[in-house]
Design a protein around this motif. Structure first.
Motif, PDB file in Angstrom:
ATOM      1  N   LYS A   1      17.361 -80.910   7.166  1.00 23.56           N
ATOM      2  CA  LYS A   1      16.533 -79.759   7.526  1.00 23.56           C
ATOM      3  C   LYS A   1      15.054 -79.960   7.210  1.00 23.56           C
ATOM      4  O   LYS A   1      14.227 -79.108   7.531  1.00 23.56           O
ATOM      5  CB  LYS A   1      17.041 -78.511   6.794  1.00 23.56           C
ATOM      6  CG  LYS A   1      18.415 -78.042   7.211  1.00 23.56           C
ATOM      7  CD  LYS A   1      18.823 -76.798   6.424  1.00 23.56           C
ATOM      8  CE  LYS A   1      20.113 -76.174   6.948  1.00 23.56           C
ATOM      9  NZ  LYS A   1      21.265 -77.055   6.839  1.00 23.56           N
TER      10      LYS A   1
ATOM     11  N   PHE B  47      12.212 -79.620   9.964  1.00 17.81           N
ATOM     12  CA  PHE B  47      12.282 -78.291  10.565  1.00 17.81           C
ATOM     13  C   PHE B  47      11.818 -77.222   9.576  1.00 17.81           C
ATOM     14  O   PHE B  47      11.142 -76.262   9.960  1.00 17.81           O
ATOM     15  CB  PHE B  47      13.707 -77.997  11.033  1.00 17.81           C
ATOM     16  CG  PHE B  47      14.024 -78.538  12.394  1.00 17.81           C
ATOM     17  CD1 PHE B  47      14.100 -77.692  13.497  1.00 17.81           C
ATOM     18  CD2 PHE B  47      14.228 -79.888  12.600  1.00 17.81           C
ATOM     19  CE1 PHE B  47      14.379 -78.182  14.764  1.00 17.81           C
ATOM     20  CE2 PHE B  47      14.510 -80.393  13.855  1.00 17.81           C
ATOM     21  CZ  PHE B  47      14.581 -79.546  14.946  1.00 17.81           C
ATOM     22  N   LEU B  48      12.167 -77.378   8.306  1.00 16.69           N
ATOM     23  CA  LEU B  48      11.735 -76.393   7.308  1.00 16.69           C
ATOM     24  C   LEU B  48      10.222 -76.453   7.098  1.00 16.69           C
ATOM     25  O   LEU B  48       9.576 -75.411   6.925  1.00 16.69           O
ATOM     26  CB  LEU B  48      12.456 -76.634   5.985  1.00 16.69           C
ATOM     27  CG  LEU B  48      13.905 -76.156   5.912  1.00 16.69           C
ATOM     28  CD1 LEU B  48      14.501 -76.491   4.544  1.00 16.69           C
ATOM     29  CD2 LEU B  48      14.002 -74.659   6.172  1.00 16.69           C
TER      30      LEU B  48
ATOM     31  N   ALA C 238       8.802 -74.625   9.839  1.00  9.15           N
ATOM     32  CA  ALA C 238       9.102 -73.198   9.680  1.00  9.15           C
ATOM     33  C   ALA C 238       8.151 -72.563   8.668  1.00  9.15           C
ATOM     34  O   ALA C 238       7.705 -71.422   8.854  1.00  9.15           O
ATOM     35  CB  ALA C 238      10.554 -73.007   9.243  1.00  9.15           C
TER      36      ALA C 238
ATOM     37  N   TYR D  33      13.399 -68.705   6.580  1.00  7.40           N
ATOM     38  CA  TYR D  33      14.726 -68.702   7.199  1.00  7.40           C
ATOM     39  C   TYR D  33      14.641 -68.192   8.640  1.00  7.40           C
ATOM     40  O   TYR D  33      15.175 -68.816   9.580  1.00  7.40           O
ATOM     41  CB  TYR D  33      15.646 -67.841   6.337  1.00  7.40           C
ATOM     42  CG  TYR D  33      17.072 -67.676   6.795  1.00  7.40           C
ATOM     43  CD1 TYR D  33      17.648 -68.460   7.797  1.00  7.40           C
ATOM     44  CD2 TYR D  33      17.891 -66.712   6.183  1.00  7.40           C
ATOM     45  CE1 TYR D  33      18.968 -68.292   8.184  1.00  7.40           C
ATOM     46  CE2 TYR D  33      19.212 -66.534   6.566  1.00  7.40           C
ATOM     47  CZ  TYR D  33      19.738 -67.318   7.568  1.00  7.40           C
ATOM     48  OH  TYR D  33      21.055 -67.137   7.957  1.00  7.40           O
TER      49      TYR D  33
ATOM     50  N   TYR E 127      12.807 -70.707  10.773  1.00  6.04           N
ATOM     51  CA  TYR E 127      13.666 -71.888  10.954  1.00  6.04           C
ATOM     52  C   TYR E 127      14.675 -71.650  12.078  1.00  6.04           C
ATOM     53  O   TYR E 127      14.867 -72.515  12.946  1.00  6.04           O
ATOM     54  CB  TYR E 127      14.362 -72.181   9.632  1.00  6.04           C
ATOM     55  CG  TYR E 127      15.488 -73.188   9.702  1.00  6.04           C
ATOM     56  CD1 TYR E 127      15.237 -74.549   9.795  1.00  6.04           C
ATOM     57  CD2 TYR E 127      16.823 -72.767   9.653  1.00  6.04           C
ATOM     58  CE1 TYR E 127      16.274 -75.469   9.844  1.00  6.04           C
ATOM     59  CE2 TYR E 127      17.863 -73.679   9.696  1.00  6.04           C
ATOM     60  CZ  TYR E 127      17.591 -75.021   9.800  1.00  6.04           C
ATOM     61  OH  TYR E 127      18.620 -75.918   9.851  1.00  6.04           O
TER      62      TYR E 127
ATOM     63  N   LYS F 208      14.817 -73.633  15.751  1.00  9.23           N
ATOM     64  CA  LYS F 208      16.007 -74.337  16.251  1.00  9.23           C
ATOM     65  C   LYS F 208      16.372 -73.875  17.659  1.00  9.23           C
ATOM     66  O   LYS F 208      16.748 -74.680  18.509  1.00  9.23           O
ATOM     67  CB  LYS F 208      17.197 -74.118  15.309  1.00  9.23           C
ATOM     68  CG  LYS F 208      17.138 -74.945  14.037  1.00  9.23           C
ATOM     69  CD  LYS F 208      18.472 -75.006  13.321  1.00  9.23           C
ATOM     70  CE  LYS F 208      18.897 -73.663  12.784  1.00  9.23           C
ATOM     71  NZ  LYS F 208      19.768 -72.906  13.632  1.00  9.23           N
TER      72      LYS F 208
END
Length: 290
Positions: free
Chosen positions: A39, A42-43, A46, A114, A117, A121
């Motif tokens: 992750k 991507f985090l 985010a 969260y 994220y 996605k």
């Protein structure tokens, strides 16, 4: 080799992936999403999209790992970003952020990450491991043709390390099993190690409530350790009221030294000091295990 050629031995995630990829064209259509195995990137994106780069240092690997763990915990319990902060407080999920202004605000920022994220996605048409379980479960629950085919192909189930099953994994196992009772589980509640990620031994401990006719076979002989180690382990289990004791069969050995620490940090320092002392006394590092 035993005359049963159709047995499949897989992790829950690999079995779910195989089924999802097979049925994707007919159930969902279009290009199969990419599976992200970590992750991290991507985090980091985010955090940027949530406007929190000043509060959350994306180069801090431990911090990003903690945030990833929180998101994984929430997803296996099927907690949405909107409900994360409330549920995290109720479950004492405290994550320390640099320059934080309080636990509640920290959890609020994690909820924002969260949400960003999940949005990222969807935009990139990717899935993480938790999505994989959730989509496969929903596919079996809602698509009769998929459910009938899987139930016809997979008849009997054995689940190992059952004490570390998460609610989402249990939901998938239930979808695989349907109304049948052909299931064998193996586990030890005293060896639960993934509670931080949402796993719980409750499914193992409550198995006979769900399946009253199940035969319970207790493995009560310890073949790995000396009696001294097992006696110490039994005392710990007894004091914590968990698991069942093991009877030793091996020869006697040295009495183990049991040291208790109040925090993980104190434990790390204590173990390091012990290793340093042993090496200074001439012990070879290759003879020391952690």
């Amino acid at each position: 080799t035993l005359g049963v050629p159709t047995v499949a031995a897989r992790t829950i995630h690999s079995a779910a992936l195989k089924q999802l990829l097979f049925f994707w064209p007919t159930v969902f259509g279009g290009r199969t999403p990419d599976l992200i195995t970590t992750k991290g990137s991507f985090l980091a994106e985010a955090v940027r999209r949530a406007g929190l780069t000043g509060e959350i240092a994306t180069h801090n690997r431990e911090l990003m790992r903690d945030i990833a763990t929180e998101i994984e915990w929430a997803k296996v319990l099927e907690i949405s970003p909107e409900n994360y902060q409330q549920e995290a407080i109720a479950n004492n999920r405290l994550v320390r952020l640099p320059n934080s202004k309080g636990d509640s605000e920290n959890l609020s920022m994690i909820a924002q990450v969260y949400e960003a994220y999940e949005s990222l996605k969807r935009q990139e048409r990717t899935l993480d491991f938790e999505d994989l379980l959730l989509l496969t479960t929903a596919m079996i629950e809602n698509e009769a043709q998929v459910r009938e085919r899987i139930h016809d192909q997979y008849r009997y189930f054995t689940v190992d390390e059952y004490q570390d099953i998460s609610p989402l994994q249990q939901r998938l196992i239930d979808a695989w099993l349907g109304s049948r009772k052909e299931i064998c589980v193996v586990g030890d509640p005293a060896q639960t190690i993934y509670t931080f990620a949402g796993a719980t031994p409750s499914y193992l401990l409550g198995f006979t409530n769900r399946f009253p006719e199940a035969e319970v076979i207790r493995l009560s002989t310890g073949y790995r350790s000396t009696p001294e180690i097992l006696f110490t382990a039994n005392a710990l289990l007894r004091s914590n009221r968990m698991g069942h004791e093991l009877a030793p069969v091996n020869d006697h050995g040295n009495q183990p030294v049991l040291t208790e620490y109040k925090t993980e940090g104190q434990e790390a320092v204590g173990v390091t000091n012990q290793i340093t002392e042993l090496i200074s006394q001439g012990e070879g590092p290759e003879n020391i295990a952690v």
